[in-house]
Design an enzyme around this catalytic site. Sequence first.
Site: not given
Ligand code: TYM
Length: 332
Positions: A114, A196, A199
């Site tokens: 990022k 990857k 969003k």
């Molecule tokens: P985030 O918001 O980027 O993504 C949310 C969840 O979706 C999964 N994900 C994917 N899995 C497979 N292929 C992809 N292309 C893909 N894009 C996203 C991510 O692995 C995630 O599980 N830091 C975290 C958010 C967070 C969180 C937490 C997660 C904040 N606090 C506590 C678990 C527990 C994040 O940026 O996810």
Amino acid sequence: MDDKKTILSGIQPSGALTLGSYLGALVNWAAMSEIYDCYYTIVDMHAITSRQNPAQLRNTALTQLAQYIACGIDPDKNTLFIQSHVPAHAELSWVLSCYTMFGELSRMTQFKDKAAKNADNINAGLFTYPALMAADILLYQADLVPVGSDQKQHIELTRDIAVRFNGIYGDVFNLPEPYIPKVGARIMDLQAPTNKMSKSEIADGGCVLLLDKPEDIMRAFKRAVTDSESSIRYDLANKPGISNLIQIYSACTGKSLDEIECEFEGQGYGVFKAKVGEAVVETLRPIREETLRLLADKSYLRSVYDQGADKASRTANKTLRKVYKKIGFIER
Ligand code: TYM
């Protein structure tokens, strides 16, 4: 007291949910929601580590709540809440940041990625983000955290912080484990299958959103980048596009990678891409319809997040009080 496992996970409302968020995380959230004690949050405080448009952030967060429910998570059996509604997250995050090392944060892949992409906004929140994520998880004493593979490193750091804290103050935090699906843990961009699906980067047409219309989903799959061979074979290193499509088809149909290779033996890429598109359309159709229905009922959504904030606060405050006492803050 029951001995059900506790689950916590979250998604940033930094953009519309994608097929990646669904197959990497939400599918498992829904499956776990019937069995375990689940806390699922919309992590709006994490989202502001990159600049957000306020009206859009509100809208995305509410849509995300509707999508959680539409994916099959029953708000009466689980706790669905918005992170900023539970102040304990910010409070514990501060404490944990004092037990997290600069070197540890510097090694985080998500921070490095990022920071490289937003060179003009490498803010302190982006850097200390993992301490907030650790607070999200540890406040609920979570056993399992269902995520895609990109979040594994953050959960390992959460464990390291918890071990360090417990080592000083006794057993305050439960140590969480990541729960990563075998298929769908890393869905790739359809136009650039070595990246990857994300969003926050939907410009190239390689991203499928959960609310996309069926015709748009079909078009995205028909245009998916593949390779110059013609065999439908799983080979991540040499055939990233086809391998990604095989993963998506497997995650949507429950068929194994071998079964899929047999099913499409001798067939062309065009036929396969259309089949994958159809499988995705059928998987997402009920979720899209239910999300749109729920979004028309704002007072219901409000009742869900109000109730979720109350339930989450009760659990979170218990942990926070314990932490404050352990570190020597005077009780009020
Ligand atoms: P985030 O918001 O980027 O993504 C949310 C969840 O979706 C999964 N994900 C994917 N899995 C497979 N292929 C992809 N292309 C893909 N894009 C996203 C991510 O692995 C995630 O599980 N830091 C975290 C958010 C967070 C969180 C937490 C997660 C904040 N606090 C506590 C678990 C527990 C994040 O940026 O996810």
